[in-house]
Every structure is written in C-alpha cells, then in structure tokens.
Enzyme design. Structure first.
Site, PDB file in Angstrom:
ATOM      1  N   SER A 190       0.808  -1.220   0.000  1.00  0.00           N
ATOM      2  CA  SER A 190       0.000   0.000   0.000  1.00  0.00           C
ATOM      3  C   SER A 190       0.844   1.275   0.000  1.00  0.00           C
ATOM      4  O   SER A 190       0.323   2.363  -0.152  1.00  0.00           O
ATOM      5  CB  SER A 190      -0.954   0.007   1.189  1.00  0.00           C
ATOM      6  OG  SER A 190      -0.236   0.238   2.371  1.00  0.00           O
ATOM      7  N   LYS A 219      -6.557   3.909   8.485  1.00  0.00           N
ATOM      8  CA  LYS A 219      -5.683   4.906   7.864  1.00  0.00           C
ATOM      9  C   LYS A 219      -6.327   6.294   7.900  1.00  0.00           C
ATOM     10  O   LYS A 219      -5.655   7.301   8.133  1.00  0.00           O
ATOM     11  CB  LYS A 219      -5.358   4.483   6.433  1.00  0.00           C
ATOM     12  CG  LYS A 219      -4.385   3.296   6.403  1.00  0.00           C
ATOM     13  CD  LYS A 219      -4.258   2.708   5.014  1.00  0.00           C
ATOM     14  CE  LYS A 219      -3.273   1.531   5.046  1.00  0.00           C
ATOM     15  NZ  LYS A 219      -3.230   0.830   3.753  1.00  0.00           N
TER      16      LYS A 219
END
Ligand code: ATP
Ligand code: MG
Length: 794
Positions: A682, A725
C-alpha cells in the site's frame, strides 16, 4: 413331656382345629391364637371340660380363610387343651400340649366345626447305638445353634436335656426351629425315628452354619464401626491437644484436604483420583517431595469449580444497559453483542461462533469482554495466549515432571470459580505455531463444543467440563490467527477512536475511573476539556485510549501525591497544568516540518497498533543509476518501490526529466522509523510521489496523506485498513487523503466526524496523483509544473 399318657383304645372321634401357620408336635406345648368363627365355636364347646383332647392339623395354605378337610394335612397331632385365655370377645389364646401323632381317617361333620374319626400313630421308643449317636449329635447341634442364635431360649434349652426319647427330641428341636410351616409338616410326617433324626440334624447343622456366618458379619461390622468411631474420637482429641500446643498438624492437613474435597462436589473419577492420592499421602513423610506433589495435586482438584454454576442473566435490555454503562460509542459492536446474547437466550444449548475482537491496543477489547461477563451475570477469567509456544502450557505438564503445573485453562477455571464463566482468550493471534507440540490443536479441542465437555489436562488426568464456558477471543491482527481457529470465530473489528470519541471516553470513563483509583474526587481534581485535548494531541498518538488513560493516571498521581503530603489541593487541570505535569508535548499535530523539502511524501500504513503515518524519503546523489533501499523494508514493499521506480523511468519525459537522467545519479529511498518492520504494497503511491517530488524538485503538500498499490501500467489498486488509515490521517491533522477508487465502499465505516475534516480523493490512475499532491508554487522555475498539472493520457 413324653407321650407317656396311655392312649384310649379304638378309633376316636375328635373335633379338628386347623392351624393357619404352625405345626404342633407331640411333646411340645404351644400357645395358639384362635379367632376364626368355627375354631372359636370349637373352643367354646370344650368349656367346662377338664383338659379336653382335640385333633390339630396344619393348613396346606396359610391364606385359606375357612378351611375344609381338603385344605388341611391329614397327618396331625392329638392335643390336650391345657388352658384357654379370653383375649377379647371371640378371641382366645389357647395353650395346647401335643400328645401323639395321628391321622384323620374319616371326616364326620363339617359344622359348626370339623369333627373326624382319627387314628393315633404310636411311637415305640427306639434304643440302639445309631439312634443314640444321632440323638447325641442332634442335641449337640441344637446347643451350638442356640449359641449363635440372636435370642437364646434358655428354658427350651433346659427342656431339651430332659427329653430322653430320640423321636420326641427330634420333634422338640423342630418345634423351636425358625423354618417354614411346610418344612415342619414334612418332619411331622417322617414316622421313622432315625430318618427323622437325620433330617432334623441336617437342618439344624445348616442353620447353625448360616447363623454363625451372619453373626460373624455383624460382629465384623460392629467392630469396624467402633474402631472408626474410636479413631475419630482419638483424632478429635489429638487435634485439640495439638491446637493447645500451637502445632500445625500434617494429619490435620490431610483431614482438611478431605473436607475441602467433600465440599468441591467432584465428579466420580476425579474424586477417586483425589482420594487415592490422600491415601498415599498418609503413608508418606510430610516433608518429602513426593508428599508435596500429591498435596498440590489434591489441592488443584479441590479448588476447581466442579459443581459451581452461576445463574445466567440473559436479559437483553439489561445487557444493553451494562454495555452502555461501561463503554462509550461502539454502537455497531454493542448491537452485535446484544444479538449474540439474545440468541443464546433463545437457544442456550446452541453454541454460536466464538466472538473475536480484533483491533489495535487500547480500543477496549478486553474491557468489552469483561462487560459481557457482567451483562450476563457470569464470572470472568482471562487466559493469556500471547507467546504460548508449548502445547503443555495449554494442556498442562504430566505430573511426572518436576514442577509440573496444570495448563492455562485449568488455571483459568480455578480463577473463574464457576463452571460457566466468560473466558477471555487474550491475544489469540500471538499463539506461536512453531513451538513444541501444537498449541493451536489443543486450543481447537478446547473450542470444539463436541469435545470440550471432556477436556483432559495432562496434569489433572481427569476430564474437566468446559462446555459451559463462554469463550471470547481478542487479537490485534487477524492474519496471524491460525486458520482452523479463524474458522470457528466471528471477527468483530474495532478500528480505533476519533479525537472526539477519545475526548468523550476520557471525560466520561477514564477520568472518573482514574480519580476513583487514586482516591480523588472531582472537587480535588477537575479535568477540563482543554486538558484532555492537550493530552490527546500532544502526548499520545494511538488508535485506542491506553496511553491516554496512562496520562490521565499520571496527572491524578501527581495530585494524589500532593494530597498525601498534606496540601489541601483543589486543582483545575488545564493545558498548562498538563504541561507542568507531563512536560513538553511529544507530538505535534503538524507534519509540515517533515515535508519542508522536496522528496518526502506522507504514506499511510496499517499496523497491529492501528493506522499510522509512514513517511517516505527519496534522495538523489551522484552515481550510476542504482536504487538503494533502507528502513527495514519487506519483500512486498521492495517490489512496489521497484514498480514505482520503473514507472517513473517510463514517464520521465512527462516529468520533464532528460532521457539520461539516471546515468549520473543513484537514488536512495528510505523509510524512517527503522526499528519498525514495514511491508505490504500500500505504500506504492507514496514512494511514487516521493520520487517524483525529488526529481521535479517540487515539494509535496504537507496536509495530504496517501495509500494505494500501484501497477507498472499506472493503475491504482485497492488496499486494506482504510478506516484505520483515515483515523490516523485525521489524528495527525491531515486535510486530504488519497484513497484507491475501488476502496470507496470502505469509506462507509469511516466516522462522519473524520470525513468532515478530511477530504477524501478517490483515484484510479497514477496520473491523477501528482496534480493533487505536489505544491506547484514550491519548485524552482522550470518546465515541470505545467507537465505535472496536465497529465498526459496514459
Ligand atoms: N469505548 C470505550 N469506552 C470506555 N472506556 C474504554 C473504551 N474503549 C476502551 N476503554 C478503556 O480503555 C482501556 C484499555 O482498554 P482495553 O484494555 O480493553 O484494551 P484492549 O483492546 O484489550 O487492548 P490490548 O490489545 O492492548 O489488550 C480500558 O480501561 C477500557 O476501559
Ligand atoms: Mg486487552
């Protein structure tokens, strides 16, 4: 009492008295009760005559109420009526004396009572050696029998000695025997004296045998009783003496253990095992090692909650209330828990999946489990599985090992103190799978409703029923939970809290709790909202509230100390006070400083501790076109860095770079916070942005975070942990976040409070990225800005 009265000559006609359940022998005197109408008539008829004679016969069946001739034996006895005693009207006790055997020859009348012609059977006394021997033996046997009989009949005993006729002796002995009427009748019918003697001798000897054994048994029982009673008394005395002397007593210890066992309601086999050890302990020195081993074992058995069950409270509304009382927010999770409880209420025998709370530290996993225990009215215990490598830690060590100990489940059950606690399997994701044995397999057995009612711990060696236990697991991450375990669990994810939520949790839960624990009241220490915010922003950076709680505790402690020193503290805690106690803030909300030069981008990563900012730094130096990587980078991340690098080379002209831009430089990509391993795809976008920024010399906007996997063809692929996140970006005060387009559904889980402050940009191609993140005003004059702001079609 011999049959010495001379019999009248010729056939006689006499009234016949039937006896219901006895046999009258010649030479014996017995009282019989007379109450039946015809028998009463018979007796009354004889009134006024002096000791009249009658015929006496036994009934064939004792329950024949009004017997006729067919119902009585033909062989009977002529008897003299010695005495008639009136007991009540129509009820007499009649004393009969047997005179001789007789046979009923011919019935004469049936009413008002039976009369019959009968024939006496005369017995001529026999005197020969065999008869004498038999008679002596019988006398002897009868004497022995009388000795073992429970109640002695001395008078009869004396009488026996006076009977010199052998046949009469056999009759007299039989008359006293406790044998059935039919057997007595058989003896009466044996007319041969020697045969009669033999038969009676046989019966008497057998009876003597039987009674002897009976008596022995009862003596044994009595002796045993008195022995244990005596022992008990002695023990009591000994106890008292020892107590007087102030001596602790080992025997006493065994006694105490025995009492504890008795109270523990052990199942049969566990009880057996425990008692066996107690038995062994008696024979051992209390100071020996073996004795201690046995004692520990018995204590474990005595301490387990074999029979203790707490009543389940499965009231759904009450459960809701308790959960709300203990925890702020978490609405979705609370709803799921209440559902779970409701299902159990409807079908208590059906065990649903095991709930497993997954999330970063300090988000309330453990405390939710405790709350469930409270809501359902069950006891609570915790089994720590983190770092368990050895199967024996779960199943226990065999007692043959030195220092053997039961496994964690047995320990947990003892702590719980009931057979149906809520058992928290903490850190199930940190179960080591490469150790000795297979702790995972043991755990599977524990969680299997088919098997866990007979869970066998190696130490206990007896089955323990875990089927009543409500298991709840916790984990920081789901990817390391062994697959078979995962299949049995329902994961409930807790991502972390927003700033706002933390604020409320602190004000409503952590502060009151810490004040209580430090013995403070709100008028001694009053936390302002400002103080809480200062702690959230300046002193903690976490998904949960664990550190926040510690900071609150630190402030409480400082006040408690002052109070203890005698100061009359009344403290309003504000930002300044927090700073005074905790020192300078460790975190700043701004990341601007870190991004003050080109070549740095703010990535977002998922860790077991929640979402985190991950800075990516790129630097160039003179060289030959090599790429260096540092910062504990995992394989997958290395690959995505390589992909980003290749993509830059493909698109170098669009970035305004000369074709040979790499020939004179090396590039170094570094991920600071080197102690922390980093992996996963990611970070691709952030690496791409950092490289682009370095090469174009345009700074990255400091309020933008990003996450996304990239491909060589310039596509952006979805990633995991979007909610975490976003929370991390929000926590760090970022204003924008770049998220792969295909992650759009995950945004539903992001709290509105976060979305309000954080603008989410959905991207599907890498070319959309740079215009959003590069600060076009920051670079030196050059061609790059225009190129960057108008991405070419890919
Ligand atoms: N929503 C909440 N409302 C009130 N208090 C909370 C909430 N969430 C967490 N807490 C409190 O935060 C503290 C830490 O929570 P807890 O110990 O349950 O964390 P955890 O998730 O089990 O962490 P770990 O993974 O480290 O074991 C506890 O005192 C708990 O009561
Ligand atoms: Mg915990």
């Amino acid at each position: 009492m011999t049959a010495s009265i001379p019999p009248p000559a010729g056939p006689e006609v006499l009234p016949i008295l039937p006896l219901r359940n006895s046999v009258l022998f010649p030479a014996s005197v017995v009282p019989v009760n007379v109450g039946r109408a015809r028998s009463v008539r018979l007796i009354e008829e004889s009134f006024g005559r002096d000791r009249p004679l009658i015929g006496v016969v036994a009934q064939k069946e004792s329950d024949t109420e009004d017997p006729e001739f067919e119902d009585v034996h033909a062989l009977g006895t002529v008897a003299r009526v010695l005495k008639v005693i009136r007991l009540s009207s129509g009820n007499y006790s009649v004393v009969l004396q047997g005179v001789s055997r007789m046979r009923v020859v011919e019935p004469i009348t049936r009413n008002p009572f039976m009369r019959a012609r009968l024939e006496r059977i005369h017995e001529t006394p026999v005197r020969d050696t065999e008869t004498d021997a038999l008679a002596t033996a019988l006398r002897e046997a009868a004497r022995r029998l009388r000795e073992v009989l429970p109640q002695q009949n001395r008078e009869a005993g004396a009488a026996l000695e006076n009977i010199h006729d052998a046949g009469a002796l056999a009759d007299a002995v039989t008359s006293d025997l406790g044998i059935p009427t039919s057997a007595k009748q058989q003896i009466l019918e044996i007319l041969d004296v020697r045969d009669r003697l033999r038969r009676v001798l046989e019966i008497v000897s057998r009876q003597a045998q039987v009674h002897k054994v009976k008596k022995e048994i009862s003596t044994m029982v009595q002796e045993e009783m008195s022995r244990s009673q005596r022992e008990f008394l002695l023990r009591q005395q000994m106890k008292t003496i020892r107590k007087e002397l102030g001596e602790a007593d080992d025997d006493d210890e065994i006694e105490t253990l025995r009492e504890r066992l008795a109270r523990a309601e052990l199942p049969i086999d566990a009880d057996k095992a425990a008692r066996k050890q107690l038995q062994r302990m008696r024979a051992m020195s209390p100071h020996g090692a073996e004795y201690q081993v046995c004692r520990n074992y018995v204590e474990w058995l005595a301490d387990l909650p074999w029979g203790k069950v707490t009543a389940d409270r499965l009231d759904v509304n009450e459960a809701k209330r308790v959960l709300d009382e203990d925890h702020h927010g978490l609405d979705k999770i609370k709803r799921r828990i209440v559902e779970y409880i409701a299902v159990r209420r409807l079908k208590s025998d059906i065990r649903g999946p095991i709930l497993c709370f997954v999330g970063p530290p300090g988000v309330g996993k453990t405390s939710l489990a405790k709350s469930i225990a409270r809501a359902t009215g069950r006891n609570f215990c915790r089994v720590a599985l983190g770092g368990v490598q050895d199967e024996a830690e779960i199943r226990g060590h065999r007692r043959t090992y030195v220092g053997a100990y039961p496994g964690r489940f047995v320990v947990g059950m003892k702590q719980a103190g009931s057979r149906n606690p809520v058992m928290l399997l903490d850190e199930i994701d940190k179960l080591a799978t490469d150790g000795r044995g297979d702790p995972g397999a043991a755990l599977l057995e524990v969680l299997d409703p088919e098997q866990n009612n007979t869970f066998t711990d190696h130490y206990l060696e007896v089955a323990l029923d875990l089927s009543g236990v409500l298991f709840i697991a916790t984990a920081n991450r789901k990817d390391t939970i062994p697959r078979p375990l995962l299949d049995r669990m329902e994961l409930i994810e807790l991502a972390g809290y927003t700033r706002d939520e933390k604020h409320h949790i602190a004000m409503d839960f952590l502060v009151p709790k810490q004040l209580r624990e430090h013995g403070l009241t709100p008028d001694r220490l009053d936390f302002s909202g400002e103080a809480i915010d200062a702690m959230i922003d300046g002193y903690t950076r976490e998904a949960g509230v664990r550190n926040l709680e510690q900071k609150v505790a630190s402030v409480c402690r400082s006040v408690a100390v002052r109070l203890a020193e005698g100061e009359d503290v009344r403290q309003l805690s504000d930002a300044a006070h927090v700073r005074e106690v905790l020192g300078a803030p460790r975190f700043e909300r701004s990341v601007a400083e870190k991004l003050s030069s080109p070549g740095v981008a703010t990535g977002l990563s998922w860790t077991p501790a929640g979402g985190e900012l991950m800075f990516v730094e790129a630097q160039q130096m003179p060289g030959t076109g090599q790429l260096h990587l540092t910062g504990k980078v995992g394989d997958v991340m290395k690959e995505s860095i390589a992909a980003a690098f290749s993509y830059i080379r493909v698109r170098s002209s669009d970035l305004g770079l000369p074709n040979d831009f790499l020939s004179k430089m090396d590039i170094h990509v570094h991920l600071p916070n080197a102690a922390m391993p980093k992996d996963g795809p990611s970070g691709g976008i952030a690496v791409f942005v950092a490289l682009s920024s370095m090469l174009t010399k345009l700074k990255v906007r400091p309020d933008v975070g990003m996450t996304g996997e990239i491909t060589l063809r310039g596509h952006v692929l979805p990633v995991t942990g979007i909610k975490e996140k976003c929370l991390a970006a929000h926590r760090a005060g970022l204003k924008h976040i770049l998220v792969p387009k295909r992650n759009e559904p995950d945004l539903d889980d992001v709290p509105n409070e976060v979305k309000k402050d954080l603008e989410v940009h959905l991207i599907s191609k890498m070319d959309e990225v740079l215009p959003l993140v590069l600060d076009l005003d920051s670079g030196p004059a050059g061609p790059a800005p225009e190129r960057v702001s108008q991405p070419p079609p890919s």
